[in-house]
Design a protein around this motif. Sequence first.
Motif, PDB file in Angstrom:
ATOM      1  N   GLN B 159       0.848  -1.194   0.000  1.00 46.53           N
ATOM      2  CA  GLN B 159       0.000   0.000   0.000  1.00 46.53           C
ATOM      3  C   GLN B 159       0.882   1.242   0.000  1.00 46.53           C
ATOM      4  N   VAL B 160       0.300   2.341  -0.446  1.00 45.58           N
ATOM      5  CA  VAL B 160       0.943   3.635  -0.274  1.00 45.58           C
ATOM      6  C   VAL B 160      -0.108   4.586   0.275  1.00 45.58           C
ATOM      7  N   ARG B 161       0.236   5.260   1.382  1.00 48.31           N
ATOM      8  CA  ARG B 161      -0.726   6.148   2.036  1.00 48.31           C
ATOM      9  C   ARG B 161      -0.309   7.595   1.829  1.00 48.31           C
ATOM     10  N   PHE B 162      -1.173   8.366   1.182  1.00 45.86           N
ATOM     11  CA  PHE B 162      -0.879   9.771   0.862  1.00 45.86           C
ATOM     12  C   PHE B 162      -1.741  10.686   1.722  1.00 45.86           C
ATOM     13  N   PRO B 163      -1.143  11.523   2.578  1.00 35.46           N
ATOM     14  CA  PRO B 163      -1.926  12.574   3.235  1.00 35.46           C
ATOM     15  C   PRO B 163      -2.453  13.541   2.168  1.00 35.46           C
ATOM     16  N   ILE B 164      -3.714  13.943   2.278  1.00 34.85           N
ATOM     17  CA  ILE B 164      -4.310  14.802   1.244  1.00 34.85           C
ATOM     18  C   ILE B 164      -3.989  16.264   1.545  1.00 34.85           C
ATOM     19  N   PRO B 165      -3.357  16.957   0.593  1.00 39.96           N
ATOM     20  CA  PRO B 165      -3.017  18.370   0.808  1.00 39.96           C
ATOM     21  C   PRO B 165      -4.222  19.287   0.562  1.00 39.96           C
ATOM     22  N   LYS B 166      -4.054  20.576   0.932  1.00 37.35           N
ATOM     23  CA  LYS B 166      -5.098  21.561   0.607  1.00 37.35           C
ATOM     24  C   LYS B 166      -5.174  21.727  -0.905  1.00 37.35           C
ATOM     25  N   VAL B 167      -4.013  21.992  -1.521  1.00 37.88           N
ATOM     26  CA  VAL B 167      -3.943  22.061  -2.984  1.00 37.88           C
ATOM     27  C   VAL B 167      -2.627  21.421  -3.425  1.00 37.88           C
ATOM     28  N   SER B 168      -2.584  21.019  -4.693  1.00 41.52           N
ATOM     29  CA  SER B 168      -1.353  20.403  -5.209  1.00 41.52           C
ATOM     30  C   SER B 168      -1.379  20.453  -6.721  1.00 41.52           C
ATOM     31  N   HIS B 169      -0.203  20.297  -7.317  1.00 40.22           N
ATOM     32  CA  HIS B 169      -0.142  20.153  -8.773  1.00 40.22           C
ATOM     33  C   HIS B 169       1.196  19.542  -9.164  1.00 40.22           C
ATOM     34  N   TYR B 170       1.154  18.811 -10.279  1.00 40.91           N
ATOM     35  CA  TYR B 170       2.362  18.188 -10.842  1.00 40.91           C
ATOM     36  C   TYR B 170       2.585  18.782 -12.220  1.00 40.91           C
ATOM     37  N   SER B 171       3.710  19.468 -12.395  1.00 41.91           N
ATOM     38  CA  SER B 171       4.038  20.033 -13.707  1.00 41.91           C
ATOM     39  C   SER B 171       5.165  19.225 -14.319  1.00 41.91           C
ATOM     40  N   LYS B 172       4.922  18.765 -15.542  1.00 44.26           N
ATOM     41  CA  LYS B 172       5.856  17.833 -16.193  1.00 44.26           C
ATOM     42  C   LYS B 172       6.188  18.316 -17.590  1.00 44.26           C
ATOM     43  N   ILE B 173       7.477  18.356 -17.911  1.00 41.04           N
ATOM     44  CA  ILE B 173       7.921  18.502 -19.301  1.00 41.04           C
ATOM     45  C   ILE B 173       8.323  17.109 -19.746  1.00 41.04           C
ATOM     46  N   VAL B 187       4.173  19.872  -6.317  1.00 39.77           N
ATOM     47  CA  VAL B 187       4.051  20.849  -5.230  1.00 39.77           C
ATOM     48  C   VAL B 187       2.765  20.562  -4.467  1.00 39.77           C
ATOM     49  N   ALA B 188       2.842  20.495  -3.141  1.00 41.02           N
ATOM     50  CA  ALA B 188       1.642  20.248  -2.327  1.00 41.02           C
ATOM     51  C   ALA B 188       1.658  21.151  -1.099  1.00 41.02           C
ATOM     52  N   GLN B 189       0.519  21.799  -0.862  1.00 43.12           N
ATOM     53  CA  GLN B 189       0.413  22.699   0.289  1.00 43.12           C
ATOM     54  C   GLN B 189      -0.399  22.014   1.393  1.00 43.12           C
ATOM     55  N   TYR B 190       0.246  21.844   2.547  1.00 44.97           N
ATOM     56  CA  TYR B 190      -0.409  21.254   3.727  1.00 44.97           C
ATOM     57  C   TYR B 190      -0.543  22.326   4.801  1.00 44.97           C
ATOM     58  N   ALA B 191      -1.381  22.044   5.789  1.00 46.15           N
ATOM     59  CA  ALA B 191      -1.528  22.990   6.907  1.00 46.15           C
ATOM     60  C   ALA B 191      -0.165  23.265   7.537  1.00 46.15           C
ATOM     61  N   GLY B 192       0.693  22.254   7.601  1.00 43.46           N
ATOM     62  CA  GLY B 192       2.002  22.408   8.243  1.00 43.46           C
ATOM     63  C   GLY B 192       3.086  22.978   7.349  1.00 43.46           C
ATOM     64  N   GLY B 193       2.804  23.262   6.095  1.00 43.29           N
ATOM     65  CA  GLY B 193       3.827  23.806   5.196  1.00 43.29           C
ATOM     66  C   GLY B 193       3.706  23.216   3.805  1.00 43.29           C
ATOM     67  N   VAL B 194       4.596  23.694   2.926  1.00 47.09           N
ATOM     68  CA  VAL B 194       4.552  23.288   1.520  1.00 47.09           C
ATOM     69  C   VAL B 194       5.683  22.299   1.255  1.00 47.09           C
ATOM     70  N   ARG B 195       5.399  21.288   0.442  1.00 46.95           N
ATOM     71  CA  ARG B 195       6.452  20.356   0.026  1.00 46.95           C
ATOM     72  C   ARG B 195       6.641  20.463  -1.485  1.00 46.95           C
ATOM     73  N   LEU B 216       7.736  29.086  -0.217  1.00 48.73           N
ATOM     74  CA  LEU B 216       6.317  28.883  -0.515  1.00 48.73           C
ATOM     75  C   LEU B 216       5.491  28.687   0.757  1.00 48.73           C
ATOM     76  N   SER B 217       6.116  28.205   1.819  1.00 45.43           N
ATOM     77  CA  SER B 217       5.390  28.069   3.080  1.00 45.43           C
ATOM     78  C   SER B 217       5.057  29.457   3.648  1.00 45.43           C
ATOM     79  N   GLN B 218       5.907  30.447   3.370  1.00 44.04           N
ATOM     80  CA  GLN B 218       5.633  31.842   3.759  1.00 44.04           C
ATOM     81  C   GLN B 218       4.540  32.449   2.880  1.00 44.04           C
ATOM     82  N   ASN B 219       4.694  32.211   1.588  1.00 39.03           N
ATOM     83  CA  ASN B 219       3.818  32.870   0.620  1.00 39.03           C
ATOM     84  C   ASN B 219       3.620  31.921  -0.557  1.00 39.03           C
TER      85      ASN B 219
END
Lengths: 161, 262
Positions: B159-173, B187-195, B216-219
């Motif tokens: 299994q793989v368990r993914f915490p669900i972020p507030k927003v996210s996106h994957y940009s691929k070339i 890029v994923a924005q969580y309550a605790g910060g951005v990854r 990005l965690s600041q802004n």
Amino acid sequence: MTQVSMTVNGKQASGDVEGRTLLVQFLRDAQGLTGSHVGCDTSQCGACVVHVDGQAVKACTMLALEAEGAEVSTIEGQANADGSLNVIQQAFQDHHGLQCGFCTPGMVMSAAALLKDNPKPTETEVRDYLEGNICRCTGYHNIVKAILAASGQDVSAIAAE
Amino acid sequence: MYNFDFVKPATVDEAVKALGDEDAQALGGGQTLIPTLKQRLASPSKLVSLTGISDMQGVTKDGDSVVIGGGTTHRVVAEDAADAYPGLAGLAGRIGDPAVRNRGTIGGSLANNDPSACYPAAALGSGATIVTNTREIAADDYFQGMFTTALEEGEIITQVRFPIPKVSHYSKIAQPASRFPLVAVFVAQYAGGVRVAVTGASNNGVFRWSEAEAALSQNFAADALEGLTLPADDMIGDLHGTAAYRAHLVGVMTRRAVTAAS
Ligand SMILES: Cc1cc2nc3c(=O)[nH]c(=O)nc-3n(C[C@H](O)[C@H](O)[C@H](O)COP(=O)(O)OP(=O)(O)OC[C@H]3O[C@@H](n4cnc5c(N)ncnc54)[C@H](O)[C@@H]3O)c2cc1C
Ligand code: FES
Ligand code: FES
């Protein structure tokens, strides 16, 4: 050798295969269904696309033993019951969607899978869906046109390009 | 391709047992392993197919997480995770081509850890947990350089368990010949910060861009990345793009991902 059985184009097909026997080898060599082509053998070109349980797969990148009990359809099973071309095949002929024809079996099988999921795709959706099907002749334009025509959409705008 | 025995167990326990044999190897969707076998870069004596294990299939929502069975295909993730975690579903729906997505699995992708693969970026960028038949591994500990992971011999990703972020996106070339990413950023924005996780770029495989995460965690806006660059030293340089080009693309892809996510 291990016995494998599956349904191919509605008929029971079985035979002895090795662990390493690919589905495309079973279809071509054991069943004599040489319509599925091997263009690259490196999983890139899509000439070998068949449907396994209704989903498009590259038959060169699936073991025959993985298809045990599956329903497989190939290009040989696409024509209408009376032998006439089906809607997609006819559209490829009408719109010159093939030149040498090597990629065509895979193109038709991919198109059939697309239209099953998405009966009225946009041009962009057709092009995206064909990302894994390579054609060295047509430049894709007439293939895209044929698939849009097969979906019952007006292709006169594309035809004018 | 050298010959091998083939078995298709119905449970994880049976698969683990079969993998105990010398030179046995797991087979997921085969979209990486079969081409590898054809090139004779691997010669297992036995392949243990995981495709018949129903416990390893499917997408479920569990509280604030999405749990994906290790044998789930890219297509099923693209379709069934679309509501719960659209950023992840969007990534899965752009892997390779439709036929590859109908066979290839998340477990196979994470086990392989190709330096240009898509799923490692989602797993690291979400702080996912990789669940195996014996333990749970945090994504931050799991990826250990290109084609290297924390998995032990014969260990199966169940299994793989993914915490669900507030927003996210994957940009691929995409690199147009292989359709793998040339560079891609999750890029994923969580309550605790951005990854921010980057794939396709580094000689060390997938990595987190910590300066971008801090900014990005600041802004959470593309402007916050103004002036941030990555050194090209450890970047992949090949006929598809130089190390400097890839370093540049990391910035571009990160900005695009943030803009698309926010
Ligand atoms: C034309 C093409 C284009 C592609 N494009 C992309 C792309 O854009 N992005 C991308 O990320 N990938 C891409 N791929 C790779 C694809 O996503 C593969 O599906 C994936 O890398 C491997 O998954 P699999 O299930 O096919 O694994 P397999 O090929 O079966 O196995 C790969 C490795 O993982 C091991 N393994 C498999 N399952 C497990 C498990 N559950 N637990 C532990 N070990 C396991 C196997 O032993 C093997 O070592 C592409 C492949 C092709 C052929
Ligand atoms: S022969 Fe199967 S993808 Fe080319
Ligand atoms: S018609 Fe010749 S490869 Fe497509």
